[in-house]
Design an enzyme around this catalytic site. Structure first.
Site, PDB file in Angstrom:
ATOM      1  N   CYS A 122       0.881  -1.167   0.000  1.00  9.95           N
ATOM      2  CA  CYS A 122       0.000   0.000   0.000  1.00  9.95           C
ATOM      3  C   CYS A 122       0.918   1.216   0.000  1.00  9.95           C
ATOM      4  CB  CYS A 122      -0.970  -0.010   1.182  1.00  9.95           C
ATOM      5  SG  CYS A 122      -0.233   0.203   2.807  1.00  9.95           S
ATOM      6  N   CYS A 196      -4.114  -0.890  -2.111  1.00 13.32           N
ATOM      7  CA  CYS A 196      -4.268   0.549  -2.304  1.00 13.32           C
ATOM      8  C   CYS A 196      -4.375   0.819  -3.802  1.00 13.32           C
ATOM      9  CB  CYS A 196      -3.067   1.262  -1.694  1.00 13.32           C
ATOM     10  SG  CYS A 196      -2.866   2.981  -2.161  1.00 13.32           S
ATOM     11  N   CYS A 203       3.595  -0.005  -8.438  1.00  7.74           N
ATOM     12  CA  CYS A 203       4.352  -1.101  -7.814  1.00  7.74           C
ATOM     13  C   CYS A 203       5.486  -1.563  -8.716  1.00  7.74           C
ATOM     14  CB  CYS A 203       3.415  -2.261  -7.500  1.00  7.74           C
ATOM     15  SG  CYS A 203       4.174  -3.514  -6.448  1.00  7.74           S
TER      16      CYS A 203
END
Length: 259
Positions: A122, A196, A203
């Site tokens: 997240c 999230c 990412c």
């Protein structure tokens, strides 16, 4: 006389349609936006949206506005509700088939030599992802290697997260600190699960082609740090993540759970 259509359980009527069943199976693994489901099932957006509305009307699927781009919504399959619906469906067929729905049990056999590796992500790594990390480690009993990290980690874990996990699950995170995703560069994971909407887009790429899943869960910290407002929001978040974790376990360790 009740018609055969009226006698058919609602879950069967909803799930029996081939496209709706395909949508259910895709959403069983991850939360998706409409355009992503369109690509996955190879059907026009208006048709996908129509069947999603039916699934939402039946209570099997929910939708949340993206916290990253409010023009988007993420669709989520309520596995707990599905479990209850399936149990009720058996009773429709015969009373002896009435089952009490229960979440999958944790593994009870010794941990395998090669454990699946799971990364939760997240933004701040102060609430949602460390909660998921702690709960999976707690339920997996050594069968899963698990960690968490954030794209912009905060200085410390949120006190509500630490308190709720200690009080309700007996998990102590008082010595854990948020970590940055960059510290995990080069590590291999079997699953990378984002909690999230924002971090899903940023990412890192990890080697080994991990399976990427998304759980669209709002940040409970945005509700405030006060006891009256913030604590109940964190309690709801912990409950939702715990439910998702318990249904994730048999996916991660199918041999151990089924043995």
């Amino acid at each position: 006389m009740v018609s055969s259509l009226q006698a058919t359980p609602a879950f069967v009527r909803l799930a029996a349609h081939p496209l709706r069943w395909r949508l259910l199976t895709e959403l069983a693994a991850s939360d998706y936006r409409v355009r992503e489901l369109v690509e996955l099932v190879g059907q026009p957006q208006n048709l996908v949206s129509y069947h999603l509305r039916l699934l939402r009307g039946g209570g099997l699927v929910t939708a949340r506005r993206s916290t990253f781009d409010a023009r988007d919504s993420y669709y989520h399959l309520d596995l707990e509700r599905c479990a209850h619906a399936l149990a009720a469906t058996g009773a429709y067929l015969h009373p002896a088939l009435r089952l009490d729905p229960a979440p999958p049990p944790p593994p009870s056999t010794p941990a395998p030599a090669r454990r699946p590796a799971v990364l939760f992500t997240c933004t701040g790594n102060s609430a949602r992802s460390p909660i998921a990390e702690a709960l999976l480690r707690h339920h997996a009993g050594g069968h899963v290697e698990v960690t968490s990290a954030g794209s912009h980690p905060r200085q410390e874990l949120h006190p509500h997260a630490v308190r709720i996990l200690r009080e309700r699950h007996g998990i102590d995170l008082s010595n854990q600190r948020p970590r940055h995703l960059d510290t995990l560069a080069g590590r291999r994971f079997n699953y990378v699960i984002s909690l999230c909407d924002k971090v899903r887009e940023v990412c890192l790429d990890f080697g080994g082609h991990p399976r990427r899943l998304h759980w669209s869960i709002p940040d409970p910290a945005t509700s405030g740090r006060t006891e009256a407002v913030g604590y109940p929001a964190f309690a709801r978040t912990v409950e939702e993540i715990d439910t998702r974790i318990r249904y994730l376990l048999p996916v991660l360790t199918p041999q151990e759970v089924s043995s």
